[in-house]
Motif scaffolding. Structure first.
Motif, PDB file in Angstrom:
ATOM      1  N   VAL A 107       0.840  -1.202   0.000  1.00 29.09           N
ATOM      2  CA  VAL A 107       0.000   0.000   0.000  1.00 29.09           C
ATOM      3  C   VAL A 107       0.873   1.249   0.000  1.00 29.09           C
ATOM      4  CG1 VAL A 107      -1.631   1.330   1.393  1.00 29.09           C
ATOM      5  CG2 VAL A 107      -2.001  -1.105   1.040  1.00 29.09           C
ATOM      6  N   LEU A 108       1.947   1.233   0.760  1.00 26.41           N
ATOM      7  CA  LEU A 108       2.848   2.385   0.811  1.00 26.41           C
ATOM      8  C   LEU A 108       3.516   2.620  -0.537  1.00 26.41           C
ATOM      9  CD1 LEU A 108       4.014   4.529   2.692  1.00 26.41           C
ATOM     10  CD2 LEU A 108       5.845   2.939   3.233  1.00 26.41           C
ATOM     11  N   VAL A 109       3.938   1.551  -1.187  1.00 28.72           N
ATOM     12  CA  VAL A 109       4.548   1.684  -2.517  1.00 28.72           C
ATOM     13  C   VAL A 109       3.526   2.234  -3.504  1.00 28.72           C
ATOM     14  CG1 VAL A 109       5.439   0.341  -4.471  1.00 28.72           C
ATOM     15  CG2 VAL A 109       6.349  -0.032  -2.177  1.00 28.72           C
ATOM     16  N   ALA A 110       2.294   1.748  -3.440  1.00 20.90           N
ATOM     17  CA  ALA A 110       1.252   2.253  -4.336  1.00 20.90           C
ATOM     18  C   ALA A 110       0.987   3.730  -4.101  1.00 20.90           C
ATOM     19  CB  ALA A 110      -0.031   1.444  -4.146  1.00 20.90           C
ATOM     20  N   LEU A 111       1.009   4.145  -2.844  1.00 25.15           N
ATOM     21  CA  LEU A 111       0.778   5.563  -2.547  1.00 25.15           C
ATOM     22  C   LEU A 111       1.931   6.443  -3.018  1.00 25.15           C
ATOM     23  CD1 LEU A 111      -0.826   5.482   1.006  1.00 25.15           C
ATOM     24  CD2 LEU A 111      -1.848   6.394  -1.073  1.00 25.15           C
ATOM     25  N   VAL A 112       3.151   5.964  -2.857  1.00 26.79           N
ATOM     26  CA  VAL A 112       4.315   6.784  -3.196  1.00 26.79           C
ATOM     27  C   VAL A 112       4.519   6.881  -4.706  1.00 26.79           C
ATOM     28  CG1 VAL A 112       6.836   6.889  -3.030  1.00 26.79           C
ATOM     29  CG2 VAL A 112       5.475   6.409  -0.997  1.00 26.79           C
ATOM     30  N   PHE A 113       4.414   5.772  -5.403  1.00 27.25           N
ATOM     31  CA  PHE A 113       4.775   5.771  -6.819  1.00 27.25           C
ATOM     32  C   PHE A 113       3.603   6.013  -7.768  1.00 27.25           C
ATOM     33  CE2 PHE A 113       8.323   3.244  -5.021  1.00 27.25           C
ATOM     34  CZ  PHE A 113       9.330   4.127  -5.358  1.00 27.25           C
ATOM     35  N   ARG A 114       2.387   5.667  -7.386  1.00 27.14           N
ATOM     36  CA  ARG A 114       1.265   5.821  -8.298  1.00 27.14           C
ATOM     37  C   ARG A 114       0.574   7.178  -8.148  1.00 27.14           C
ATOM     38  NH1 ARG A 114      -1.060   1.646 -11.523  1.00 27.14           N
ATOM     39  NH2 ARG A 114      -2.494   3.368 -11.697  1.00 27.14           N
ATOM     40  N   HIS A 115       0.623   7.767  -6.975  1.00 25.45           N
ATOM     41  CA  HIS A 115      -0.049   9.039  -6.681  1.00 25.45           C
ATOM     42  C   HIS A 115      -1.505   9.036  -7.130  1.00 25.45           C
ATOM     43  CE1 HIS A 115       3.712  10.872  -5.567  1.00 25.45           C
ATOM     44  NE2 HIS A 115       4.255  10.561  -6.739  1.00 25.45           N
ATOM     45  N   PRO A 116      -2.318   8.122  -6.590  1.00 24.44           N
ATOM     46  CA  PRO A 116      -3.723   8.131  -6.989  1.00 24.44           C
ATOM     47  C   PRO A 116      -4.401   9.414  -6.503  1.00 24.44           C
ATOM     48  CG  PRO A 116      -3.392   6.622  -5.178  1.00 24.44           C
ATOM     49  CD  PRO A 116      -2.045   7.116  -5.598  1.00 24.44           C
ATOM     50  N   ALA A 117      -5.399   9.841  -7.210  1.00 31.82           N
ATOM     51  CA  ALA A 117      -6.031  11.118  -6.897  1.00 31.82           C
ATOM     52  C   ALA A 117      -7.309  10.919  -6.102  1.00 31.82           C
ATOM     53  CB  ALA A 117      -6.345  11.851  -8.197  1.00 31.82           C
ATOM     54  N   GLY A 118      -7.596  11.910  -5.287  1.00 25.76           N
ATOM     55  CA  GLY A 118      -8.884  12.000  -4.612  1.00 25.76           C
ATOM     56  C   GLY A 118      -9.107  10.985  -3.525  1.00 25.76           C
ATOM     57  N   ILE A 119     -10.293  10.407  -3.558  1.00 27.80           N
ATOM     58  CA  ILE A 119     -10.739   9.509  -2.505  1.00 27.80           C
ATOM     59  C   ILE A 119      -9.930   8.221  -2.468  1.00 27.80           C
ATOM     60  CG2 ILE A 119     -12.526   8.359  -3.858  1.00 27.80           C
ATOM     61  CD1 ILE A 119     -13.024   9.492  -0.284  1.00 27.80           C
ATOM     62  N   LEU A 120      -9.336   7.840  -3.593  1.00 27.33           N
ATOM     63  CA  LEU A 120      -8.517   6.628  -3.636  1.00 27.33           C
ATOM     64  C   LEU A 120      -7.280   6.777  -2.748  1.00 27.33           C
ATOM     65  CD1 LEU A 120      -8.287   3.831  -4.830  1.00 27.33           C
ATOM     66  CD2 LEU A 120      -7.072   4.813  -6.773  1.00 27.33           C
ATOM     67  N   THR A 121      -6.718   7.971  -2.714  1.00 28.02           N
ATOM     68  CA  THR A 121      -5.570   8.223  -1.837  1.00 28.02           C
ATOM     69  C   THR A 121      -5.960   8.054  -0.377  1.00 28.02           C
ATOM     70  OG1 THR A 121      -4.665   9.787  -3.422  1.00 28.02           O
ATOM     71  CG2 THR A 121      -3.846   9.943  -1.169  1.00 28.02           C
ATOM     72  N   VAL A 122      -7.090   8.600  -0.011  1.00 31.51           N
ATOM     73  CA  VAL A 122      -7.566   8.483   1.376  1.00 31.51           C
ATOM     74  C   VAL A 122      -7.853   7.026   1.714  1.00 31.51           C
ATOM     75  CG1 VAL A 122      -9.409   9.143   2.966  1.00 31.51           C
ATOM     76  CG2 VAL A 122      -8.493  10.828   1.372  1.00 31.51           C
ATOM     77  N   GLY A 123      -8.491   6.316   0.801  1.00 27.93           N
ATOM     78  CA  GLY A 123      -8.793   4.907   1.042  1.00 27.93           C
ATOM     79  C   GLY A 123      -7.542   4.065   1.194  1.00 27.93           C
ATOM     80  N   LEU A 124      -6.550   4.299   0.341  1.00 27.64           N
ATOM     81  CA  LEU A 124      -5.293   3.553   0.452  1.00 27.64           C
ATOM     82  C   LEU A 124      -4.558   3.900   1.748  1.00 27.64           C
ATOM     83  CD1 LEU A 124      -3.859   3.490  -3.179  1.00 27.64           C
ATOM     84  CD2 LEU A 124      -4.554   1.548  -1.779  1.00 27.64           C
ATOM     85  N   ALA A 125      -4.594   5.158   2.139  1.00 33.38           N
ATOM     86  CA  ALA A 125      -3.941   5.553   3.387  1.00 33.38           C
ATOM     87  C   ALA A 125      -4.607   4.881   4.586  1.00 33.38           C
ATOM     88  CB  ALA A 125      -3.973   7.066   3.543  1.00 33.38           C
ATOM     89  N   LEU A 126      -5.924   4.851   4.589  1.00 38.22           N
ATOM     90  CA  LEU A 126      -6.633   4.174   5.682  1.00 38.22           C
ATOM     91  C   LEU A 126      -6.372   2.668   5.679  1.00 38.22           C
ATOM     92  CD1 LEU A 126     -10.034   6.064   5.654  1.00 38.22           C
ATOM     93  CD2 LEU A 126      -8.243   6.174   7.391  1.00 38.22           C
ATOM     94  N   LEU A 127      -6.281   2.093   4.503  1.00 39.26           N
ATOM     95  CA  LEU A 127      -5.959   0.672   4.393  1.00 39.26           C
ATOM     96  C   LEU A 127      -4.547   0.395   4.915  1.00 39.26           C
ATOM     97  CD1 LEU A 127      -7.286  -1.934   3.381  1.00 39.26           C
ATOM     98  CD2 LEU A 127      -6.158  -1.543   1.199  1.00 39.26           C
ATOM     99  N   GLY A 128      -3.616   1.301   4.614  1.00 41.94           N
ATOM    100  CA  GLY A 128      -2.254   1.166   5.138  1.00 41.94           C
ATOM    101  C   GLY A 128      -2.213   1.244   6.652  1.00 41.94           C
ATOM    102  N   VAL A 129      -2.988   2.159   7.223  1.00 41.39           N
ATOM    103  CA  VAL A 129      -3.052   2.273   8.688  1.00 41.39           C
ATOM    104  C   VAL A 129      -3.656   1.004   9.286  1.00 41.39           C
ATOM    105  CG1 VAL A 129      -4.179   3.523  10.576  1.00 41.39           C
ATOM    106  CG2 VAL A 129      -3.105   4.781   8.716  1.00 41.39           C
ATOM    107  N   LEU A 130      -4.675   0.478   8.642  1.00 40.15           N
ATOM    108  CA  LEU A 130      -5.293  -0.758   9.121  1.00 40.15           C
ATOM    109  C   LEU A 130      -4.299  -1.916   9.099  1.00 40.15           C
ATOM    110  CD1 LEU A 130      -7.871  -2.332   9.973  1.00 40.15           C
ATOM    111  CD2 LEU A 130      -8.188  -2.794   7.540  1.00 40.15           C
ATOM    112  N   PHE A 131      -3.580  -2.063   7.996  1.00 39.31           N
ATOM    113  CA  PHE A 131      -2.592  -3.142   7.918  1.00 39.31           C
ATOM    114  C   PHE A 131      -1.465  -2.951   8.927  1.00 39.31           C
ATOM    115  CE2 PHE A 131      -3.845  -3.981   3.270  1.00 39.31           C
ATOM    116  CZ  PHE A 131      -4.695  -5.008   3.645  1.00 39.31           C
ATOM    117  N   ALA A 132      -1.026  -1.716   9.141  1.00 34.94           N
ATOM    118  CA  ALA A 132       0.020  -1.456  10.126  1.00 34.94           C
ATOM    119  C   ALA A 132      -0.466  -1.792  11.539  1.00 34.94           C
ATOM    120  CB  ALA A 132       0.472  -0.008  10.047  1.00 34.94           C
TER     121      ALA A 132
END
Length: 108
Positions: free
Chosen positions: A23-48
């Motif tokens: 999830v961190l790699v996807a956030l850093v290298f893909r730079h998704p826009a909008g709500i997808l960024t928030v969703g991936l960040a929350l998913l990363g926090v959940l996995f952590a």
């Protein structure tokens, strides 16, 4: 089949850590826009959080296997402290005498 449904803490920690990294790699290298960024960040926090919880469970299980040492003479036994329920159940004179004994033991 039950082994797949109930993995041990080490397996859960490894899988959750890998998922956090993905999830961190996807956030850093893909730079998704909008709500997808928030969703991936929350998913990363959940996995952590799952990783941390699994590691804590693993540490607790490993430390629980160590033999308990007998208390040294003059020391209080583990778990013989005063908690809120004990304070409610005792009268003030008993509480004060217990506190004085605990201080005497800790001063030695």
């Amino acid at each position: 089949m039950s082994r797949i449904l109930k993995p041990d803490a080490r397996t859960v920690a490894v899988v959750a850590a890998l998922a956090t990294g993905a999830v961190l790699v996807a956030l850093v290298f893909r730079h998704p826009a909008g709500i997808l960024t928030v969703g991936l960040a929350l998913l990363g926090v959940l996995f952590a959080t799952v990783t941390g919880t699994a590691l804590a469970a693993l540490r607790e299980r490993d430390s629980g296997q160590a033999p308990a040492a007998a208390p040294q003479p003059g020391q209080l036994e583990p778990g013989s402290f005063l908690d809120a329920d004990t304070l409610d159940a005792l009268d003030s004179a008993a509480v004060l005498s217990r506190l004085h004994r605990m201080r005497e033991v800790s001063d030695q």
